[in-house]
Design a protein around this motif. Structure first.
Motif, PDB file in Angstrom:
ATOM      1  N   SER A  52      -7.116 -41.329  15.150  1.00 36.75           N
ATOM      2  CA  SER A  52      -7.151 -40.364  16.251  1.00 36.75           C
ATOM      3  C   SER A  52      -5.765 -40.124  16.823  1.00 36.75           C
ATOM      4  CB  SER A  52      -8.089 -40.878  17.351  1.00 36.75           C
ATOM      5  OG  SER A  52      -7.646 -42.145  17.820  1.00 36.75           O
ATOM      6  N   SER A  53      -4.951 -41.219  16.960  1.00 36.01           N
ATOM      7  CA  SER A  53      -3.593 -41.046  17.488  1.00 36.01           C
ATOM      8  C   SER A  53      -2.717 -40.274  16.517  1.00 36.01           C
ATOM      9  CB  SER A  53      -2.968 -42.416  17.787  1.00 36.01           C
ATOM     10  OG  SER A  53      -2.880 -43.192  16.610  1.00 36.01           O
ATOM     11  N   ILE A  54      -2.909 -40.507  15.201  1.00 43.47           N
ATOM     12  CA  ILE A  54      -2.140 -39.762  14.199  1.00 43.47           C
ATOM     13  C   ILE A  54      -2.482 -38.286  14.263  1.00 43.47           C
ATOM     14  CG2 ILE A  54      -1.796 -39.431  11.721  1.00 43.47           C
ATOM     15  CD1 ILE A  54      -2.164 -42.417  11.344  1.00 43.47           C
ATOM     16  N   LYS A  55      -3.760 -38.004  14.408  1.00 41.26           N
ATOM     17  CA  LYS A  55      -4.178 -36.601  14.496  1.00 41.26           C
ATOM     18  C   LYS A  55      -3.594 -35.936  15.733  1.00 41.26           C
ATOM     19  CE  LYS A  55      -8.509 -37.169  11.928  1.00 41.26           C
ATOM     20  NZ  LYS A  55      -9.986 -37.136  11.997  1.00 41.26           N
ATOM     21  N   LYS A  56      -3.539 -36.679  16.843  1.00 46.38           N
ATOM     22  CA  LYS A  56      -2.955 -36.116  18.054  1.00 46.38           C
ATOM     23  C   LYS A  56      -1.479 -35.813  17.864  1.00 46.38           C
ATOM     24  CE  LYS A  56      -6.106 -38.330  21.352  1.00 46.38           C
ATOM     25  NZ  LYS A  56      -6.210 -39.304  22.483  1.00 46.38           N
ATOM     26  N   THR A  57      -0.747 -36.745  17.198  1.00 49.83           N
ATOM     27  CA  THR A  57       0.674 -36.524  16.933  1.00 49.83           C
ATOM     28  C   THR A  57       0.881 -35.315  16.032  1.00 49.83           C
ATOM     29  OG1 THR A  57       1.069 -38.907  17.108  1.00 49.83           O
ATOM     30  CG2 THR A  57       2.788 -37.581  16.061  1.00 49.83           C
ATOM     31  N   ARG A  59      -1.107 -32.786  15.727  1.00 49.41           N
ATOM     32  CA  ARG A  59      -1.410 -31.575  16.488  1.00 49.41           C
ATOM     33  C   ARG A  59      -0.239 -31.199  17.391  1.00 49.41           C
ATOM     34  NH1 ARG A  59      -6.779 -33.727  16.851  1.00 49.41           N
ATOM     35  NH2 ARG A  59      -6.288 -34.694  18.859  1.00 49.41           N
ATOM     36  N   LYS A  60       0.402 -32.218  18.013  1.00 48.29           N
ATOM     37  CA  LYS A  60       1.556 -31.936  18.865  1.00 48.29           C
ATOM     38  C   LYS A  60       2.707 -31.349  18.056  1.00 48.29           C
ATOM     39  CE  LYS A  60       0.651 -35.430  22.421  1.00 48.29           C
ATOM     40  NZ  LYS A  60       1.162 -36.666  23.075  1.00 48.29           N
ATOM     41  N   THR A  61       2.949 -31.914  16.848  1.00 48.01           N
ATOM     42  CA  THR A  61       4.032 -31.415  15.996  1.00 48.01           C
ATOM     43  C   THR A  61       3.773 -29.980  15.578  1.00 48.01           C
ATOM     44  OG1 THR A  61       4.406 -33.655  15.153  1.00 48.01           O
ATOM     45  CG2 THR A  61       5.333 -31.841  13.884  1.00 48.01           C
ATOM     46  N   ILE A  62       2.533 -29.709  15.166  1.00 40.48           N
ATOM     47  CA  ILE A  62       2.182 -28.346  14.754  1.00 40.48           C
ATOM     48  C   ILE A  62       2.336 -27.384  15.920  1.00 40.48           C
ATOM     49  CG2 ILE A  62       0.290 -26.886  13.961  1.00 40.48           C
ATOM     50  CD1 ILE A  62      -0.744 -29.280  12.361  1.00 40.48           C
ATOM     51  N   SER A  63       1.903 -27.805  17.100  1.00 40.79           N
ATOM     52  CA  SER A  63       2.024 -26.947  18.277  1.00 40.79           C
ATOM     53  C   SER A  63       3.486 -26.667  18.605  1.00 40.79           C
ATOM     54  CB  SER A  63       1.339 -27.613  19.478  1.00 40.79           C
ATOM     55  OG  SER A  63      -0.034 -27.837  19.214  1.00 40.79           O
ATOM     56  N   PHE A  64       4.346 -27.702  18.472  1.00 48.01           N
ATOM     57  CA  PHE A  64       5.772 -27.522  18.753  1.00 48.01           C
ATOM     58  C   PHE A  64       6.403 -26.529  17.789  1.00 48.01           C
ATOM     59  CE2 PHE A  64      10.208 -28.922  18.030  1.00 48.01           C
ATOM     60  CZ  PHE A  64      10.703 -28.637  19.291  1.00 48.01           C
ATOM     61  N   HIS A  65       6.126 -26.680  16.482  1.00 52.20           N
ATOM     62  CA  HIS A  65       6.685 -25.761  15.483  1.00 52.20           C
ATOM     63  C   HIS A  65       6.126 -24.358  15.667  1.00 52.20           C
ATOM     64  CE1 HIS A  65       8.972 -28.719  13.305  1.00 52.20           C
ATOM     65  NE2 HIS A  65       7.909 -29.472  13.076  1.00 52.20           N
TER      66      HIS A  65
END
Length: 256
Positions: A52-57, A59-65
């Motif tokens: 779950s934490s990996i998926k959150k990270t 998602r954050k990376t994708i959102s940033f890009h």
């Protein structure tokens, strides 16, 4: 009667004890096997679900890009609109954007600041060790030869005619901002200097430097070999988008 019953019961108990003793004697002794915890002294750690934490990270990376890409697209269309519009209210912004987009980054000025702070040239690209001269010698022509076309006749620079194959050198320390084929001067090297000026060396036979390389004064940047089709080297000095007569920078004695 009672004695017979007691004897039978005692006999049954005795046989049962004998049978239990026999089973105990026939039981195999199993070897002791230590667990990993007993061998190494660590114990099981509760397992945690990190997916779950990996998926959150992720998602954050994708959102940033995605945010960066969206911002780049918006900026691109805004600049395109700005360059095409003629609205008087946007003219100051348009002029500023035009100047920023067309102004070259001051590599040489940054390099001089870096040298003054850290004592060695700033390497914009991987390159060998560059030695910094303590004092630059007086400026001279980039090649040994006769000036056959002056600035007044050319309007942008001078043409120098060497008699034989010779090295082409920079007149001052700087950073190479162009090294390649130019539509007008063919094999050409352009060096940017800390004072904001640029020197151009054209019609070379070979180029020995690459873009963003730091060069010292009088450092060889290429060679020139006179041929029937090409007998002259082009040299010019430009500052603040205006060409300067090299005789104003280089000693007059060096220009016939």
């Amino acid at each position: 009667m009672d004695r017979g019953v007691q004897k039978v019961r005692q006999s049954i108990k005795q046989r049962k004890r004998d049978r239990d003793r026999t089973k105990l004697n026939n039981r195999k002794t199993l070897p002791f096997t230590a667990t990993d915890e007993e061998k190494h002294g660590f114990f099981d750690v509760p397992a945690y679900d990190i997916s779950s934490s990996i998926k959150k990270t992720e998602r954050k990376t994708i959102s940033f890009h995605l945010l960066k890409a969206t911002g780049s697209i918006v900026l691109f269309f805004f600049v395109a609109f700005l360059m095409q519009t003629n609205l008087p209210t946007l003219k100051p912004v348009k002029d500023w954007a035009h100047e920023v987009l067309h102004e070259e980054f001051p590599f040489a000025k940054v390099n001089e600041w870096y040298v003054s702070k850290f004592g060695s040239p700033l390497s914009f690209t991987p390159q060998g060790t560059v030695q910094v001269g303590q004092e630059e010698q007086a400026m001279a022509l980039p090649v040994l030869g006769q000036v056959v076309e002056t600035f007044s006749a050319n309007g942008t620079g001078i043409m120098i005619s060497p008699e034989e194959k010779t090295a082409v050198s920079t007149i001052s320390r700087g950073v190479v901002i162009f090294a390649g084929n130019d539509r007008n001067t063919h094999k050409t090297v352009i060096v940017q200097h800390a004072d904001g000026s640029k020197t151009t060396y054209g019609y070379l036979s070979s180029i020995d430097v690459h873009i963003y390389q730091t060069v010292n004064a009088n450092q060889t940047i290429g060679t020139f070999q006179p041929t029937e089709d090409n007998e002259m080297v082009y040299f010019s000095i430009e500052k603040d988008k205006e060409f300067i007569d090299p005789s104003q920078v280089i000693k007059v004695d060096d220009i016939p």
